[in-house]
Motif scaffolding. Structure first.
Motif, short mmCIF file in Angstrom:
data_model
loop_
_atom_site.label_atom_id
_atom_site.label_comp_id
_atom_site.label_asym_id
_atom_site.label_seq_id
_atom_site.Cartn_x
_atom_site.Cartn_y
_atom_site.Cartn_z
N ASN A 17 0.82 -1.21 0.00
CA ASN A 17 0.00 0.00 0.00
C ASN A 17 0.85 1.26 0.00
N SER A 18 2.12 1.13 -0.36
CA SER A 18 3.03 2.28 -0.28
C SER A 18 3.74 2.54 -1.60
N LEU A 19 3.04 2.29 -2.72
CA LEU A 19 3.63 2.57 -4.01
C LEU A 19 3.59 4.07 -4.31
N LYS A 20 4.63 4.53 -4.98
CA LYS A 20 4.71 5.95 -5.34
C LYS A 20 5.42 6.05 -6.69
N ARG A 21 4.94 6.92 -7.55
CA ARG A 21 5.61 7.15 -8.83
C ARG A 21 6.69 8.21 -8.64
N GLY A 23 9.85 10.29 -10.71
CA GLY A 23 10.42 10.62 -12.00
C GLY A 23 9.39 11.22 -12.94
N GLY A 24 9.64 11.14 -14.23
CA GLY A 24 8.77 11.77 -15.22
C GLY A 24 7.42 11.11 -15.33
N HIS A 25 6.49 11.82 -15.96
CA HIS A 25 5.16 11.28 -16.18
C HIS A 25 5.18 10.13 -17.17
N ASN A 26 6.15 10.12 -18.05
CA ASN A 26 6.23 9.05 -19.06
C ASN A 26 7.57 8.34 -18.92
N ASP A 27 8.38 8.29 -19.96
CA ASP A 27 9.65 7.58 -19.85
C ASP A 27 10.53 8.22 -18.78
N GLY A 28 11.19 7.39 -17.98
CA GLY A 28 12.02 7.89 -16.90
C GLY A 28 11.34 7.88 -15.55
N GLY A 29 10.06 7.54 -15.52
CA GLY A 29 9.34 7.43 -14.25
C GLY A 29 9.16 5.97 -13.87
N TYR A 30 9.28 5.67 -12.57
CA TYR A 30 9.13 4.31 -12.07
C TYR A 30 8.22 4.31 -10.85
N VAL A 31 7.42 3.27 -10.73
CA VAL A 31 6.56 3.09 -9.56
C VAL A 31 7.32 2.20 -8.57
N ILE A 32 7.62 2.76 -7.40
CA ILE A 32 8.45 2.06 -6.42
C ILE A 32 7.80 2.12 -5.04
N ASP A 33 8.39 1.42 -4.10
CA ASP A 33 7.95 1.45 -2.70
C ASP A 33 8.52 2.71 -2.06
N GLU A 34 7.63 3.64 -1.68
CA GLU A 34 8.11 4.91 -1.15
C GLU A 34 8.83 4.75 0.19
N ARG A 35 8.64 3.63 0.88
CA ARG A 35 9.38 3.39 2.12
C ARG A 35 10.87 3.28 1.85
N ASN A 36 11.23 2.81 0.66
CA ASN A 36 12.64 2.70 0.31
C ASN A 36 13.32 4.06 0.22
N ILE A 37 12.57 5.07 -0.17
CA ILE A 37 13.16 6.39 -0.35
C ILE A 37 13.67 6.92 0.99
N SER A 38 12.82 6.92 2.00
CA SER A 38 13.21 7.48 3.30
C SER A 38 14.25 6.63 4.01
N ASN A 39 14.34 5.34 3.67
CA ASN A 39 15.29 4.45 4.34
C ASN A 39 16.63 4.33 3.62
N SER A 40 16.77 4.97 2.47
CA SER A 40 18.03 4.88 1.72
C SER A 40 19.04 5.88 2.26
N ASP A 41 20.32 5.50 2.21
CA ASP A 41 21.38 6.45 2.58
C ASP A 41 22.25 6.82 1.40
N ILE A 42 21.96 6.28 0.21
CA ILE A 42 22.64 6.64 -1.02
C ILE A 42 21.78 6.19 -2.20
N LEU A 43 21.84 6.93 -3.29
CA LEU A 43 21.13 6.58 -4.51
C LEU A 43 22.15 6.41 -5.62
N ILE A 44 22.09 5.26 -6.29
CA ILE A 44 22.98 4.99 -7.42
C ILE A 44 22.13 4.69 -8.64
N GLY A 45 22.28 5.51 -9.67
CA GLY A 45 21.58 5.30 -10.91
C GLY A 45 22.53 4.81 -11.99
N LEU A 46 22.15 3.79 -12.70
CA LEU A 46 22.97 3.27 -13.79
C LEU A 46 22.21 3.52 -15.09
N GLY A 47 22.71 4.44 -15.90
CA GLY A 47 22.05 4.82 -17.13
C GLY A 47 21.16 6.03 -16.93
#
Length: 259
Positions: A17-21, A23-47
């Motif tokens: 029950n904690s999905l959140k979009r 990024g962009g409205h179209n390409d580049g946007g992902y639906v993820i678990d928003e709990r992961n955002i607040s619990n992360s201590d680093i973000l690594i993007g590949l590509g």
């Protein structure tokens, strides 16, 4: 009428029950678990190409050190695009796009936000680096809740064993799988061995249709957080948007039958 795809049951996400979009409205946007955002201590993007909206919004919510790896683009390239289309007065929209991209690049990549101009998949300096090298460097800096976003056009299959190996420090993962019809066995092995929960899946409608009704490209989100022990059923859901807004969205169902 929307195009219907059927995927194996192992790709059906568990319900949360904690999905959140992000990024962009179209390409580049992902639906993820928003709990992961607040619990992360680093973000690594590949590509990233010319789109880092996911990392930008993630950082606006939780301002963690952000590293994006992509050896195909650079500020120099964006400036060259601006120059190229500036003299083509018949293509002002393309010029404006690259001008905005250049401005946003300069604006975003500063402080604790870094663009590393390397391709990820193997250790072959100076242009290539492996995921294990990246993660070991993060561990040496005491990061233990890493969020990973991976969209590297087929090279993701070179990373799957490392994702499993380092899963204990991965807070969440958004990954795009390409050529799914050719690599479905690799994807199944990964999902069965990766301990994080699959919480969302989406078909990228930029990819062409295949004759056997298997999507060529899918976006999968995994979370280290607890899930409800029932399967989600609606794909796309109300947070999903087509990658290409000019094409129809693809819908998904799941089957126990082998592809």
């Amino acid at each position: 009428m929307k195009t219907q795809f059927t995927l194996p049951k192992f790709l059906q996400p568990k319900k949360i029950n904690s999905l959140k979009r992000i990024g962009g409205h179209n390409d580049g946007g992902y639906v993820i678990d928003e709990r992961n955002i607040s619990n992360s201590d680093i973000l690594i993007g590949l590509g990233m190409s010319d789109n880092w909206l996911f990392e930008e919004e993630f950082y606006s919510i939780n301002s963690v050190p952000t590293y994006i790896y992509d050896g195909t683009v650079s500020l120099k390239l964006f400036l060259k695009k601006c120059k190229k289309y500036f003299i083509r007065v018949n293509k002002p929209k393309i010029f404006i796009h690259w001008l905005k991209t250049t401005y946003n690049y300069i604006k975003f990549f500063k402080g604790d936000k870094f663009h590393i101009a390397k391709l990820v998949g193997i250790d072959a300096p100076p242009n290539y680096v492996s995921l294990s090298t990246i993660l070991n460097k993060s561990i040496s800096k005491n990061y233990s809740h890493i969020y990973l976003k991976i969209d590297i056009e087929g090279w993701e299959y070179r990373l799957l064993s490392d994702l499993i190996k380092y899963s204990e420090i991965i807070e969440g993962l958004a990954i795009e799988f390409h050529d799914v019809d050719l690599h479905i066995d690799k994807i199944e092995h990964f999902v069965s061995q990766f301990p994080l929960n699959l919480v969302h899946i989406h078909c990228n409608n930029y990819a062409p249709l295949s004759g056997n009704k298997i999507p060529h490209t899918i976006e999968c989100s995994f979370s280290s957080r607890p899930v409800i022990d029932i399967f989600a059923t609606d794909f796309p859901n109300n947070l999903d948007m087509p990658n290409d807004p000019n094409l129809e969205e693809y819908t998904l169902s799941f089957s126990n039958n082998k592809l």
